[in-house]
Design a protein around this motif. Structure first.
Motif, PDB file in Angstrom:
ATOM      1  N   VAL A  39       0.841  -1.193   0.000  1.00 21.35           N
ATOM      2  CA  VAL A  39       0.000   0.000   0.000  1.00 21.35           C
ATOM      3  C   VAL A  39       0.878   1.246   0.000  1.00 21.35           C
ATOM      4  O   VAL A  39       1.842   1.338   0.765  1.00 21.35           O
ATOM      5  N   GLY A  40       0.565   2.174  -0.869  1.00 21.07           N
ATOM      6  CA  GLY A  40       1.345   3.404  -0.985  1.00 21.07           C
ATOM      7  C   GLY A  40       1.723   3.727  -2.409  1.00 21.07           C
ATOM      8  O   GLY A  40       1.908   4.888  -2.762  1.00 21.07           O
ATOM      9  N   VAL A  44       5.389   6.357  -2.794  1.00 15.85           N
ATOM     10  CA  VAL A  44       5.782   6.053  -1.418  1.00 15.85           C
ATOM     11  C   VAL A  44       6.747   4.885  -1.345  1.00 15.85           C
ATOM     12  O   VAL A  44       7.721   4.908  -0.577  1.00 15.85           O
ATOM     13  N   ILE A  45       6.533   3.864  -2.160  1.00 14.49           N
ATOM     14  CA  ILE A  45       7.291   2.614  -2.025  1.00 14.49           C
ATOM     15  C   ILE A  45       8.575   2.604  -2.848  1.00 14.49           C
ATOM     16  O   ILE A  45       9.626   2.145  -2.384  1.00 14.49           O
ATOM     17  N   ARG A  46       8.531   3.088  -4.071  1.00 12.41           N
ATOM     18  CA  ARG A  46       9.687   2.951  -4.965  1.00 12.41           C
ATOM     19  C   ARG A  46       9.848   4.152  -5.886  1.00 12.41           C
ATOM     20  O   ARG A  46      10.295   4.006  -7.029  1.00 12.41           O
ATOM     21  N   GLY A  47       9.471   5.340  -5.398  1.00  6.00           N
ATOM     22  CA  GLY A  47       9.537   6.519  -6.252  1.00  6.00           C
ATOM     23  C   GLY A  47       9.997   7.751  -5.505  1.00  6.00           C
ATOM     24  O   GLY A  47      11.060   7.766  -4.897  1.00  6.00           O
ATOM     25  N   CYS A  48       9.150   8.781  -5.542  1.00  4.48           N
ATOM     26  CA  CYS A  48       9.596  10.103  -5.112  1.00  4.48           C
ATOM     27  C   CYS A  48      10.004  10.174  -3.647  1.00  4.48           C
ATOM     28  O   CYS A  48      10.936  10.903  -3.302  1.00  4.48           O
ATOM     29  N   VAL A  49       9.364   9.426  -2.752  1.00  5.73           N
ATOM     30  CA  VAL A  49       9.717   9.527  -1.331  1.00  5.73           C
ATOM     31  C   VAL A  49      11.092   8.913  -1.047  1.00  5.73           C
ATOM     32  O   VAL A  49      11.990   9.601  -0.537  1.00  5.73           O
ATOM     33  N   PRO A  50      11.335   7.637  -1.351  1.00  4.10           N
ATOM     34  CA  PRO A  50      12.684   7.106  -1.095  1.00  4.10           C
ATOM     35  C   PRO A  50      13.758   7.813  -1.910  1.00  4.10           C
ATOM     36  O   PRO A  50      14.892   7.986  -1.440  1.00  4.10           O
ATOM     37  N   ASN A  87      17.983   2.481   6.172  1.00  6.21           N
ATOM     38  CA  ASN A  87      17.183   3.496   6.854  1.00  6.21           C
ATOM     39  C   ASN A  87      16.061   4.007   5.955  1.00  6.21           C
ATOM     40  O   ASN A  87      14.945   4.257   6.413  1.00  6.21           O
ATOM     41  N   VAL A  88      16.371   4.167   4.656  1.00  6.28           N
ATOM     42  CA  VAL A  88      15.338   4.610   3.704  1.00  6.28           C
ATOM     43  C   VAL A  88      14.252   3.551   3.578  1.00  6.28           C
ATOM     44  O   VAL A  88      13.053   3.859   3.604  1.00  6.28           O
ATOM     45  N   LEU A  89      14.652   2.295   3.448  1.00 10.11           N
ATOM     46  CA  LEU A  89      13.668   1.219   3.332  1.00 10.11           C
ATOM     47  C   LEU A  89      12.841   1.091   4.609  1.00 10.11           C
ATOM     48  O   LEU A  89      11.660   0.735   4.565  1.00 10.11           O
ATOM     49  N   GLY A  90      13.461   1.390   5.754  1.00 10.89           N
ATOM     50  CA  GLY A  90      12.717   1.383   7.005  1.00 10.89           C
ATOM     51  C   GLY A  90      11.647   2.457   7.032  1.00 10.89           C
ATOM     52  O   GLY A  90      10.535   2.238   7.539  1.00 10.89           O
ATOM     53  N   GLU A  91      11.955   3.626   6.469  1.00 12.50           N
ATOM     54  CA  GLU A  91      10.955   4.698   6.378  1.00 12.50           C
ATOM     55  C   GLU A  91       9.832   4.302   5.422  1.00 12.50           C
ATOM     56  O   GLU A  91       8.660   4.617   5.673  1.00 12.50           O
ATOM     57  N   ASP A  93       8.784   1.273   4.982  1.00 13.49           N
ATOM     58  CA  ASP A  93       7.958   0.347   5.765  1.00 13.49           C
ATOM     59  C   ASP A  93       6.999   1.110   6.671  1.00 13.49           C
ATOM     60  O   ASP A  93       5.828   0.751   6.813  1.00 13.49           O
ATOM     61  N   ARG A  94       7.505   2.168   7.309  1.00 10.76           N
ATOM     62  CA  ARG A  94       6.661   2.959   8.204  1.00 10.76           C
ATOM     63  C   ARG A  94       5.498   3.596   7.448  1.00 10.76           C
ATOM     64  O   ARG A  94       4.346   3.566   7.900  1.00 10.76           O
ATOM     65  N   LEU A  95       5.796   4.167   6.281  1.00  5.12           N
ATOM     66  CA  LEU A  95       4.752   4.816   5.492  1.00  5.12           C
ATOM     67  C   LEU A  95       3.741   3.807   4.964  1.00  5.12           C
ATOM     68  O   LEU A  95       2.535   4.085   4.918  1.00  5.12           O
ATOM     69  N   ASN A  96       4.222   2.632   4.578  1.00  4.07           N
ATOM     70  CA  ASN A  96       3.324   1.568   4.147  1.00  4.07           C
ATOM     71  C   ASN A  96       2.322   1.235   5.254  1.00  4.07           C
ATOM     72  O   ASN A  96       1.120   1.065   5.014  1.00  4.07           O
ATOM     73  N   GLY A  97       2.820   1.172   6.476  1.00  2.21           N
ATOM     74  CA  GLY A  97       1.936   0.902   7.602  1.00  2.21           C
ATOM     75  C   GLY A  97       0.936   2.014   7.839  1.00  2.21           C
ATOM     76  O   GLY A  97      -0.238   1.747   8.138  1.00  2.21           O
ATOM     77  N   LEU A  98       1.373   3.264   7.687  1.00  2.00           N
ATOM     78  CA  LEU A  98       0.459   4.394   7.891  1.00  2.00           C
ATOM     79  C   LEU A  98      -0.643   4.418   6.840  1.00  2.00           C
ATOM     80  O   LEU A  98      -1.809   4.696   7.167  1.00  2.00           O
ATOM     81  N   TYR A  99      -0.290   4.156   5.586  1.00  2.00           N
ATOM     82  CA  TYR A  99      -1.304   4.145   4.524  1.00  2.00           C
ATOM     83  C   TYR A  99      -2.311   3.014   4.768  1.00  2.00           C
ATOM     84  O   TYR A  99      -3.515   3.181   4.571  1.00  2.00           O
ATOM     85  N   THR A 100      -1.808   1.858   5.176  1.00  3.95           N
ATOM     86  CA  THR A 100      -2.700   0.733   5.467  1.00  3.95           C
ATOM     87  C   THR A 100      -3.616   1.079   6.632  1.00  3.95           C
ATOM     88  O   THR A 100      -4.827   0.799   6.605  1.00  3.95           O
TER      89      THR A 100
END
Length: 448
Positions: A39-40, A44-50, A87-91, A93-100
């Protein structure tokens, strides 16, 4: 209550799909969303955020160097790619959880599996289950294009670049758009040798010519190598595990990673659109009207899968407009005029409105104001890197029809300036505004 399982079934939980799902549910609709990955979505997962987090990390290379000129006794620093990557991948994960969590709070049913269309009101899940819905929204985004050449399987795309085990010593980037130039700057600051290969003779098509030329000059000064008019022939994997790219018009290039940044196409493969009669345009994007309705009355599409403007904020606005119109009894459409955009290169580019060339073609008579300067920080740091700001104005009315910038924090500055262009303000309005000194943004109101 209808006879369908849901009032709305959304395929794809990216920026557009999540917004449409959440808002539709808030209006009382029974909503389900299917997402086969996380989710994201792309952003969020593989684009502008990371990617932006990598950009921040890359900026420290210059900041640590410049800090010595500002009195800081900075020792020699080593860069740890795995630490930043994790650390980026950890962030992420956090955003994925928030969207869910957001979808759960709005009582949206989430199917963590692929979904395809079986008919105007039917969706098949990967498990084989058939789900019915009054309305279906397709929000599957876009997918990186990989050129059809021999050895293409040895390259990676922006999907995989965030997961590299080690920092490559030599990176070859295929493409001339924003993704290519952003990752070129990132890897160069991390210490990699970077070569950008483009099949055409320019970078960042669609941006103002002076701005993109300035980025090219600065990038070359930073050590990024460019090869133009050099389409790929093949990629060869050598015995030591490195790669050799064979190109038209230049010698082969040896590297450790080939990153394909050659565009993104609407992600429609295998969705079953033909089953329901959903029409595509000549580029493979889903055809929609101003209300995001497809050729099938109860099936809609938003975001990059429609290829209107491939930007996250546009997908979000389209998802919001869809929910407001279909379930909120508040008909609305998205205004695609004066949409700001940015390239998070080193230094970044930001733009809104017409380029100088577009304005001359459309308006005939234009007046251009510019400021070519060194940022105060760069002066003390001993950097010769210069910023460039441009105002493009209608010569008859004085209305500012375009702003184009390259320099530190340009995207942060442009967001406010874009409001002025959207509002139709004139050069006289800019001139009447007192400068905020000392700042780079004051250049916008000091051009004469």
């Amino acid at each position: 209550m209808s006879d369908y399982d849901f009032d709305l079934f959304v395929i794809g939980a990216g920026s557009g799909g999540v917004r449409a799902s959440r808002v539709s549910a808030s209006y009382g609709a029974r909503v389900a969303v299917a997402e086969e990955y996380r989710v994201g979505g792309t952003c969020v997962i593989r684009g502008c955020v990371p990617k932006k987090l990598l950009v921040y990390g890359a900026h420290f290379a210059e900041d640590l160097h410049d800090a010595r000129r500002f009195g800081w006794n900075v020792p020699k620093c080593d860069f740890d790619w795995p630490r930043l990557r994790d650390n980026v991948l950890g962030e992420v994960d956090r955003l994925n959880g928030l969207y869910t969590e957001t979808l759960d709070k709005n009582k949206v049913t989430i199917f963590h599996e692929r979904a395809t269309i079986e008919g105007p009101h039917e969706v098949r899940l990967a498990s084989g289950k058939i789900v019915t819905a009054d309305k279906i929204l397709i929000a599957t985004g876009a997918w990186p294009v990989v050129p059809e050449i021999e050895g293409a399987e040895h390259g990676i795309t922006s999907n995989e670049v965030f997961h590299l085990e080690t920092l490559p010593r030599r990176v070859l980037i295929a493409g001339g758009g924003y993704i290519a130039n952003e990752f070129a700057g990132i890897f160069r600051e991390f210490g990699s040798q970077v070569t950008v290969v483009n099949r055409s003779d320019m970078i960042l098509r669609g941006y103002d010519e002076q701005i993109r030329d300035r980025l090219l000059q600065i990038s070359m000064a930073k050590g990024i190598i460019f090869r133009f008019n050099a389409p790929f022939q093949k990629i060869e994997k050598l015995e030591d595990g490195s790669l050799r790219a064979h190109l038209d018009g230049c010698d082969p290039i040896d590297c450790d990673v080939v990153l394909f940044a050659t565009g993104r196409r609407p992600n429609v493969a295998g969705l079953g659109l033909e089953t329901a009669g959903v029409e595509l345009d000549g580029k493979g994007a889903i055809k929609v009207d101003e209300n995001s309705r497809t050729s099938v009355e109860n099936i809609y599409a938003v975001g990059d899968v429609t290829d209107r403007i491939q930007l996250t904020p546009i997908a979000i606005r389209e998802g919001q407009a869809f929910a407001d119109t279909v379930f909120g009894n508040k008909p609305s459409v998205v205004d695609y005029n004066c949409v700001p955009s940015a390239v998070f290169s080193h230094p970044p580019i930001a733009a809104v409105g017409m380029t100088e060339a577009e304005a001359r073609n459309k308006l005939g008579s234009v007046k251009v104001y510019s400021s070519d300067f060194r940022a105060m920080k760069n002066v003390l740091a001993g950097r010769n890197e210069r910023s460039l700001y441009k105002l493009v104005c209608d010569a008859e009315t004085g209305k500012v029809v375009g702003i184009h910038m390259i320099g530190p924090d340009a995207p942060e500055i442009l967001q406010a300036a874009a409001i002025a262009v959207k509002a139709g303000l004139s050069k006289a309005d800019f001139d009447a505004t007192v400068a905020l000194h000392p700042s780079m943004s004051e250049e916008l109101v000091l051009m004469r």
